[in-house]
Structure formats: structure tokens, C-alpha cells
Design an enzyme around this catalytic site. Structure first.
Site, PDB file in Angstrom:
ATOM      1  N   CYS A 152       0.901  -1.232   0.077  1.00 34.82           N
ATOM      2  CA  CYS A 152       0.146  -0.093  -0.006  1.00 34.82           C
ATOM      3  C   CYS A 152       0.900   1.230   0.046  1.00 34.82           C
ATOM      4  O   CYS A 152       2.054   1.201   0.474  1.00 34.82           O
ATOM      5  CB  CYS A 152      -0.794  -0.055   1.193  1.00 34.82           C
ATOM      6  SG  CYS A 152      -1.786  -1.296   1.416  1.00 34.82           S
ATOM      7  N   GLY A 239      -3.207 -15.041 -11.161  1.00 37.54           N
ATOM      8  CA  GLY A 239      -3.387 -16.190 -11.722  1.00 37.54           C
ATOM      9  C   GLY A 239      -2.387 -17.163 -12.246  1.00 37.54           C
ATOM     10  O   GLY A 239      -1.196 -16.514 -12.029  1.00 37.54           O
TER      11      GLY A 239
HETATM   12  C1  LIG Z   1      -9.699  -9.366  -6.973  1.00 34.51           C
HETATM   13  C2  LIG Z   1      -8.436  -9.599  -6.020  1.00 34.51           C
HETATM   14  C3  LIG Z   1      -8.610  -8.777  -4.570  1.00 34.51           C
HETATM   15  C4  LIG Z   1      -7.328  -8.743  -3.913  1.00 34.51           C
HETATM   16  N1  LIG Z   1      -7.396  -8.539  -2.816  1.00 34.51           N
HETATM   17  C5  LIG Z   1      -6.404  -8.364  -1.838  1.00 34.51           C
HETATM   18  C6  LIG Z   1      -6.232  -7.763  -0.526  1.00 34.51           C
HETATM   19  O1  LIG Z   1      -7.568  -7.076  -0.270  1.00 34.51           O
HETATM   20  N2  LIG Z   1      -5.204  -8.009   0.264  1.00 34.51           N
HETATM   21  C7  LIG Z   1      -4.054  -8.731  -0.187  1.00 34.51           C
HETATM   22  O2  LIG Z   1      -3.286  -8.936   0.590  1.00 34.51           O
HETATM   23  N3  LIG Z   1      -4.132  -9.437  -1.263  1.00 34.51           N
HETATM   24  C8  LIG Z   1      -5.135  -9.330  -2.312  1.00 34.51           C
HETATM   25  N4  LIG Z   1      -5.003  -9.803  -3.622  1.00 34.51           N
HETATM   26  C9  LIG Z   1      -4.144 -10.617  -3.718  1.00 34.51           C
HETATM   27  C10 LIG Z   1      -4.307 -12.083  -3.575  1.00 34.51           C
HETATM   28  O3  LIG Z   1      -4.431 -12.413  -2.341  1.00 34.51           O
HETATM   29  C11 LIG Z   1      -3.072 -12.860  -4.136  1.00 34.51           C
HETATM   30  O4  LIG Z   1      -1.961 -12.484  -3.299  1.00 34.51           O
HETATM   31  C12 LIG Z   1      -2.682 -12.778  -5.630  1.00 34.51           C
HETATM   32  O5  LIG Z   1      -3.903 -12.875  -6.336  1.00 34.51           O
HETATM   33  C13 LIG Z   1      -1.799 -13.885  -6.116  1.00 34.51           C
HETATM   34  O6  LIG Z   1      -2.621 -15.232  -6.168  1.00 34.51           O
HETATM   35  P1  LIG Z   1      -3.482 -16.043  -7.157  1.00 34.51           P
HETATM   36  O7  LIG Z   1      -2.390 -15.786  -8.560  1.00 34.51           O
HETATM   37  O8  LIG Z   1      -3.561 -17.314  -6.816  1.00 34.51           O
HETATM   38  O9  LIG Z   1      -4.555 -14.990  -7.521  1.00 34.51           O
HETATM   39  C14 LIG Z   1      -6.311  -9.803  -4.447  1.00 34.51           C
HETATM   40  C15 LIG Z   1      -6.445 -10.343  -5.683  1.00 34.51           C
HETATM   41  C16 LIG Z   1      -7.547 -10.377  -6.296  1.00 34.51           C
HETATM   42  C17 LIG Z   1      -7.541 -11.241  -7.680  1.00 34.51           C
END
Ligand SMILES: Cc1cc2nc3c(=O)[nH]c(=O)nc-3n(C[C@H](O)[C@H](O)[C@H](O)COP(=O)(O)O)c2cc1C
Length: 340
Positions: A152, A239
Site C-alpha cells: 500500500c 493467476g
Molecule cells: C480480486 C482480488 C482482490 C485481492 N485483494 C487483496 C487484498 O485485499 N489484500 C491482499 O493482501 N491481497 C489481495 N489480493 C491478492 C491475492 O491475495 C493474491 O496474493 C494474488 O492474487 C496472487 O494469487 P493468485 O494468483 O492465486 O490469485 C487480491 C487479488 C485479487 C485477484
């Protein structure tokens, strides 16, 4: 000659005994945070947990990581906030949430009745913000731990993210550590040249575990080609497309810190879980893939257990770190790892 005293067990029975033996999938994240299994759901992709109660048996998950929670309510960024990308998505939700007091009021009592621990993901724009949110969560029944989202902008440092600066990351971690005895996890950003000094600074500042990784910074272009697509211009890529990057970071971090590392990034199947464990993670979060397949995380618990059984293991622990070198490599500042 008399007959044999002990009858050989018929083959089917021996097989059954093996099939019924329970596999130890438990994970110790320190400070009393024990998870039943290492399959977790990532912040921002599973709401506050309650949204999925009717769809899947959430109690079977190792832990739920809540949506990012801030001091005051946030309406999030202007639209459009989401778009598909090859092998993933780009989002700029902007931490839409009702604020910490409403989160406690609406969800904590329910979390306290659950078997599955809920870790609250906390975001802020200053050290004081983080400390205040965590102080309000401290001691609330149902809050099993804190995950700091430090990707952030730090208002005090002119908008520079806490996560890309070892000193800023360490100071927010240390300040939160002083404010709570709850298990404290800190989430690493992949948007840095070398994550290792940052990970070490966070661990030294008192984090109980690290989570890796948050989304990668990216943009998309509007169909008119006159401007970027997202209202916020920048978004986070997630993803399957980011899995190799997340794997590299877990691999690097696991070699330099002594606290547990939890992996996140592009998990869609058991093979991804096994890869992250081999790279040194003790647990894995599923994220973006849940939008298409909410049953995925619970299925991964069953598949990991079946995998251990098939390999004749009592516990999944021997799968951790198998791909790590026996000695840590040179720091990436020397450019030793990546030679195109
Ligand atoms: C729609 C969305 C909202 C997310 N919101 C947060 C959040 O509020 N806080 C956080 O630390 N990570 C947030 N993330 C990141 C995910 O927790 C994760 O670190 C990231 O998507 C990578 O994992 P993945 O490829 O399996 O999605 C968000 C990801 C997505 C797609």
C-alpha cells in the site's frame, strides 16, 4: 508341525488399514497458530468467508484469509476495476471494505464459532493506520491472526509502497508487533528487484511467518487505444501467469529466513501445491482460481492427502523444500541467477 500362530492378513485388509491411516497435514505457523492442513484461501478472493459457506465446506480449509481491511470504510477504485489477461486477471479493486469496526461487528462472532481459523488481512496508508486497525482486532474472539498487506502507498514516504523498502517494511512490522500478541504474517510484494533483504528485515522485525506473493503491477489498454483500461490505470496481475515468479520468490525467501513461508500465486491444481512445497513453502493459498472454481481449495486438501497416501507418507512435511539447494545461492544483486 502346528499351524502358524499369526495368520497373515489378507491383502485387501492390509490395503484398507493403509487407506484408513490418517495423514498428518497440520502446519505450525508459530505463536500458537496451528492449522489442520496447508491449503488456505487468499485475501480478496474469498470475501470474509461467510459468502462461501453455502457453496463449499469451508471448515475443511486450513485457514481463511479475509478481504483487505482498513481503518475506515473504503468504496474502492473507480471502474472498470477488473479485466481478463492471458493466464490470469488484472484487478484494481482498491481495498473496498466496510472498515475494521464493521468487519468485527458483522463477522467476528461467526468466525469464533468456526473450526477454520480466520486471518484478517490488514491494509493502511501509514504505520499509525496499521497499528490502529490491529489494536482493534487484538483480543477479538474469532480473529486467529493478522496478515499485513504492505503493498500500500505509504503517505509518509510520498506514496512509496511499504513493501518495496526494507526499512519501511521493517518499521510497520515492528510497530504492529508491539501492538499485538496475535500471530503476525506479512505479505511480500513481487514488485522488487531483490526480495531477500526485505524478507529478512520483516522477519527480524518480529513477523511469525511470511506470505508470498501479492499481485504484480500491470496495466491494460482500453479498446479505443486512447487510454489505459482500468479506472485506476494500474492493477495487480494474478493467476497462472504469475506462478513462475511466485515460485522464484518463495524459493529465494525460503533460503534466507527462518520463519515459515506461505506461497501464493497461480495455484490451479495439486501440481502447483507440490511445486510450491518443493520450493520451500509450508502452506499454499489459492486465489484467482477460486472465482472459476470455488470447490478447488477443499478438493486440493483431499488431493494432497491422497498424494501422501499414494507415496506411503504419514505426513506431508517431507514434501517441503525438496527442490532447495543445500546452500543458499549468491544474492541476486550480483545477477548470478538470471542469465538470458
Ligand atoms: C480480486 C482480488 C482482490 C485481492 N485483494 C487483496 C487484498 O485485499 N489484500 C491482499 O493482501 N491481497 C489481495 N489480493 C491478492 C491475492 O491475495 C493474491 O496474493 C494474488 O492474487 C496472487 O494469487 P493468485 O494468483 O492465486 O490469485 C487480491 C487479488 C485479487 C485477484
Amino acid at each position: 508341525m502346528g499351524g502358524r500362530l499369526v495368520k497373515a492378513e489378507p491383502k485387501e485388509h492390509a490395503h484398507e488399514a493403509l487407506a484408513e491411516r490418517s495423514i498428518d497435514l497440520s502446519v505450525d505457523l508459530g505463536r500458537g497458530l496451528m492449522l489442520e492442513n496447508p491449503i488456505l484461501v487468499a485475501s480478496g478472493t474469498f470475501g470474509f468467508g461467510v459468502e462461501y459457506g453455502e457453496v463449499v465446506d469451508i471448515q475443511r480449509l486450513g485457514a481463511i484469509f479475509s478481504k483487505g481491511t482498513t481503518l475506515r470504510p473504503r468504496i474502492g477504485n473507480v471502474t472498470p476495476r477488473v479485466t481478463e489477461t492471458p493466464g490470469g486477471m488484472l484487478n484494481s479493486i482498491g481495498l473496498q471494505n466496510p472498515g475494521v469496526d464493521a468487519v468485527i461487528e458483522r463477522y467476528a462472532a461467526q468466525w469464533a464459532r468456526w473450526r477454520v481459523p480466520v486471518i484478517v488481512n490488514v491494509a493502511g496508508e501509514s504505520v499509525a493506520d496499521y497499528v490502529e486497525v490491529v489494536s482493534r482486532l487484538d483480543g477479538v474472539p474469532g480473529v486467529a491472526g493478522i496478515e499485513l498487506n504492505i503493498s500500500c502507498p505509504n503517505v509518509g514516504k510520498g506514496g512509496l509502497q511499504f513493501a518495496i523498502d526494507a526499512d519501511a517494511a521493517a518499521s510497520v512490522t515492528a510497530a504492529v508487533r508491539r501492538a499485538t500478541d496475535l500471530p503476525l504474517l506479512v505479505k511480500l510484494s513481487p514488485n522488487v528487484a531483490d526480495v531477500r533483504p526485505i524478507a529478512q528485515a520483516i522477519a527480524d522485525a518480529g513477523a511469525d511467518a511470511l506470505t508470498a506473493v501479492n499481485t504484480l503491477s500491470g496495466i491494460a489498454i482500453a479498446p479505443s487505444r486512447q487510454r489505459p483500461l482500468l479506472g485506476n490505470v494500474y492493477g495487480g496481475v494474478s493467476g497462472p501467469a504469475i506462478k513462475p515468479i511466485a515460485l522464484r520468490i518463495v524459493y529465494e525467501v525460503a533460503q534466507v529466513v527462518h520463519v515459515p513461508v506461505i506461497a501464493i500465486g497461480g495455484v490451479t491444481e495439486l501440481g502447483d501445491v507440490l511445486d510450491f512445497l518443493a520450493a520451500g513453502a509450508v502452506a499454499v493459498q489459492a486465489g484467482t482460481a477460486i472465482f472459476a472454481d470455488p470447490a478447488l481449495p477443499v478438493r486440493l486438501v483431499d488431493e494432497l492427502e491422497a498424494e501422501c497416501r499414494a507415496r506411503g507418507l504419514d505426513s506431508y512435511r517431507s514434501l517441503i523444500g525438496t527442490a532447495l539447494p543445500t546452500r543458499a545461492g549468491p544474492p541476486s544483486a550480483r545477477g548470478a541467477e538470471y542469465r538470458p
